[in-house]
Design a protein around this motif. Sequence first.
Motif, PDB file in Angstrom:
ATOM      1  N   PRO A 395       0.821  -1.217   0.000  1.00 49.01           N
ATOM      2  CA  PRO A 395       0.000   0.000   0.000  1.00 49.01           C
ATOM      3  C   PRO A 395       0.853   1.265   0.000  1.00 49.01           C
ATOM      4  N   TYR A 411      -4.647   2.748  -0.444  1.00 50.01           N
ATOM      5  CA  TYR A 411      -4.258   2.670  -1.856  1.00 50.01           C
ATOM      6  C   TYR A 411      -4.706   3.935  -2.581  1.00 50.01           C
ATOM      7  N   GLY A 416      -6.767   0.136  -7.437  1.00 51.98           N
ATOM      8  CA  GLY A 416      -5.653  -0.447  -6.706  1.00 51.98           C
ATOM      9  C   GLY A 416      -6.112  -1.226  -5.491  1.00 51.98           C
ATOM     10  N   ALA A 417      -7.146  -0.694  -4.810  1.00 47.91           N
ATOM     11  CA  ALA A 417      -7.672  -1.394  -3.645  1.00 47.91           C
ATOM     12  C   ALA A 417      -8.333  -2.707  -4.043  1.00 47.91           C
ATOM     13  N   ALA A 420      -5.720  -5.225  -4.778  1.00 49.41           N
ATOM     14  CA  ALA A 420      -5.126  -5.695  -3.529  1.00 49.41           C
ATOM     15  C   ALA A 420      -6.059  -6.675  -2.818  1.00 49.41           C
TER      16      ALA A 420
END
Length: 475
Positions: A395, A411, A416-417, A420
Amino acid sequence: MESVIKINPGASKGEIRQKVWDYIEEKNLANFPRPVHNRIPNFKGAFGACTKVTELQVFTETSEVKVDPDKPLEGARLAVLQAQKTLLVPTPRLRSGLFNKITPPQGASKEQLRTCASSQGVRDFSVPVDLDAKVKVDLVVVGSVAVSEKGCRIGKGEGFADLEWAMMSSMGAVNKSTVVVTIIHDCQVVDVPDELMGSHDLTVDYILTPSRVIKTNCQLPKPQGIIWTKLDSEKLKKIPILKKLRALEEQAGKDVTLGATPPAAEPGLQNDDPKRQPRRRPRRNTQQDAEGETSQESRQERGSESGQRARQQPARVRKESRGSGKGDADKEAGKTVKGRSRRMVKEQGSEEVGGEEVSQRKLPQSVTTVYLGGIPTGLRVSELKAALRERNAAPLRLTWQGAQHRAFLDYSDPQGADQALEALQGLCLNGQNLQAELAKSQRGQKKSGQRQTLSKASKSKMSPLKGGSTKETEQ
């Protein structure tokens, strides 16, 4: 066939890696995760290249295949399972053993086999293989950053593929005739000088790319066991299985003398060059403590100097100015922060790791937060950070609340989150499954990715705890 990446005479391994990583990024030849720097690149066309492994005569003759856990090799792991062969996958960073045997459910569908071939498969469908097990690996598939047509291989610089081979050789699972295959993009086939190869470096017999199958006819020998002088006591602490293997070899009368511990850099089998930070992501320079390994020496230094820090400039101020390029401005900011309470700094967006607060002034205004629960007692923040890097889910900021068995990962955007979250499904540390989900404060704003502002009511429910950690009533 001439390489598209020109290697200068006398180039080091680190310089070759950097050229390959830069080229792949500049030409947009990679899929997620990006950037590819400091990784085995997940190149476009990887799945098609992986299917070529079934065309090799040696593959049809094998029964047990070891495939590295890198993302671009997922297609090779799937091919092994579809061919109903035994799939062995190394444990991440060798922390909990050498490798795991993937055992799909009886009559598994293709979708279930895909899951088994992913990182989640190691958790849900695997059985650990001990050093005492009588294993005979017929084929080894490794990831690479660069390989020559003569079979000289360069990895990402941490030496795990070399060490895994050495350990398998020591336990009799492989020998000098065991075939090694690597799967890479065509541009990763470069002129690696033979003289760069050390006695510990693993060479390859076949190179599979989206367009070619290359038989290297490599003349360099493969390592025949662990070269203990290449390791040190710090490496043994990080990889407990090495201690057991060393004891076994010592009982057998072998020389297991370790090398000297380097005074600064973390030891590794291929630590020939310092890693350079990707130029595309300069913000990583402000996250060295949040995302990098914390050395034992630095931890001891923090403990011995804890009594002096009240009279010195706070750690958070020093970390603000590190790599910021705004010396005077950051010093002014540090003076302002110095007189405030921990609670005020926390509410303004600081990070807390191990009792230290790190200013996040350079974080984007809009971030998306992931909640990570179920953190086992005794887990270190450095171990969690390493696990996040292994799954390519590092992160922008990590807020550690180990006492409450949770952490928060920030993030830069919802995409991006989401990536992840997908990567963290099935994460298991110290034998305990971790729970990854979107933080409560983010669930209503997933599309915008905006951080919710704490209401007065929620702020009033936050109270400082001993050691600088903060307890929150929400996730």
